[in-house]
Enzyme design. Structure first.
Site, short mmCIF file in Angstrom:
data_model
loop_
_atom_site.label_atom_id
_atom_site.label_comp_id
_atom_site.label_asym_id
_atom_site.label_seq_id
_atom_site.Cartn_x
_atom_site.Cartn_y
_atom_site.Cartn_z
N THR A 1 0.81 -1.33 0.12
CA THR A 1 -0.08 0.04 -0.20
C THR A 1 0.94 1.06 -0.08
OG1 THR A 1 -1.58 -0.90 1.34
CG2 THR A 1 -1.66 1.29 1.24
N THR B 1 4.22 -1.54 -4.10
CA THR B 1 3.62 -0.24 -4.68
C THR B 1 3.56 -0.37 -6.20
OG1 THR B 1 4.07 0.89 -2.55
CG2 THR B 1 3.18 1.98 -4.69
N CYS C 1 9.27 1.29 -4.19
CA CYS C 1 8.78 0.31 -3.33
C CYS C 1 8.26 -0.88 -4.03
CB CYS C 1 7.55 0.97 -2.33
SG CYS C 1 6.68 -0.20 -1.41
N GLY D 1 6.00 4.24 -6.68
CA GLY D 1 5.91 2.82 -7.37
C GLY D 1 6.98 2.06 -8.01
#
Length: 176
Positions: free
Chosen positions: A6, A167, A164, A161
């Site tokens: 998340t 993500t 991570c 994104g």
């Protein structure tokens, strides 16, 4: 608490409040879903809410938070504090593992299960495993560009994104 899968980011600029969330749901080292919706509008479309943590727990908390918004006439601050109190003291709720990020045109709050209601010092906040990356990018963009809140959320979430592994770049964006 570790929240994998998340990134939720909110940015406020020039009367616009924008929240974005990635779409990846991860179980262990496996991506189960790539287009989950972790951000939504509540309170007759005047409040943005996003979650990090267990989906079932977050849905329960969204329902409780929306009830608090109704109970307090849409007052985000009062609803956030009252939810945090219930979450901390209720025997069932305190077992829920999630963080909520909520915002309207005037306020941003991070709400946790141990009774914390945190209002950031500036016009951006983030939660989740990619939150620190998204927040750092958003703060840099807020300080050094004239981009809109939406553009900042889009760019910062894209950067998160890229960094991570929990993500992705399937970003859902809501604004008030």
């Amino acid at each position: 608490m570790k929240f994998h899968g998340t990134t939720i980011l909110v940015v406020r600029r020039n009367g616009q409040t924008v929240m974005g969330g990635d779409g990846q749901v991860t179980f262990g080292s496996t991506v189960l879903k790539g287009n989950a919706r972790k951000v939504r509008k509540l309170g007759e479309g005047k409040v943005l809410a996003g979650f990090a943590g267990s989906v079932a727990d977050a849905m329960t908390l969204f329902d409780r938070f929306e009830a608090k918004l109704r109970e307090w006439g849409g007052n985000l601050t009062k609803a956030a504090v009252e939810l945090a109190k219930d979450w901390r003291t209720d025997r069932v709720l305190r077992r829920l593992e999630a963080l909520l990020l909520v915002a309207d045109k005037e306020n941003i709050f991070i709400i946790s299960g141990n009774g914390e209601v945190i209002q950031p010092d500036d016009d951006a906040a983030a939660i989740g495993s990619g939150g620190p990356y998204a927040l750092a990018a958003a703060k840099a963009l807020l300080r050094n560009t004239d981009l809109s809140a939406r553009e900042i959320v889009e760019k910062a979430m894209t950067i998160a994104g890229e960094i991570c592994i929990y993500t992705n770049q399937n970003i859902v964006i809501e604004e008030v």
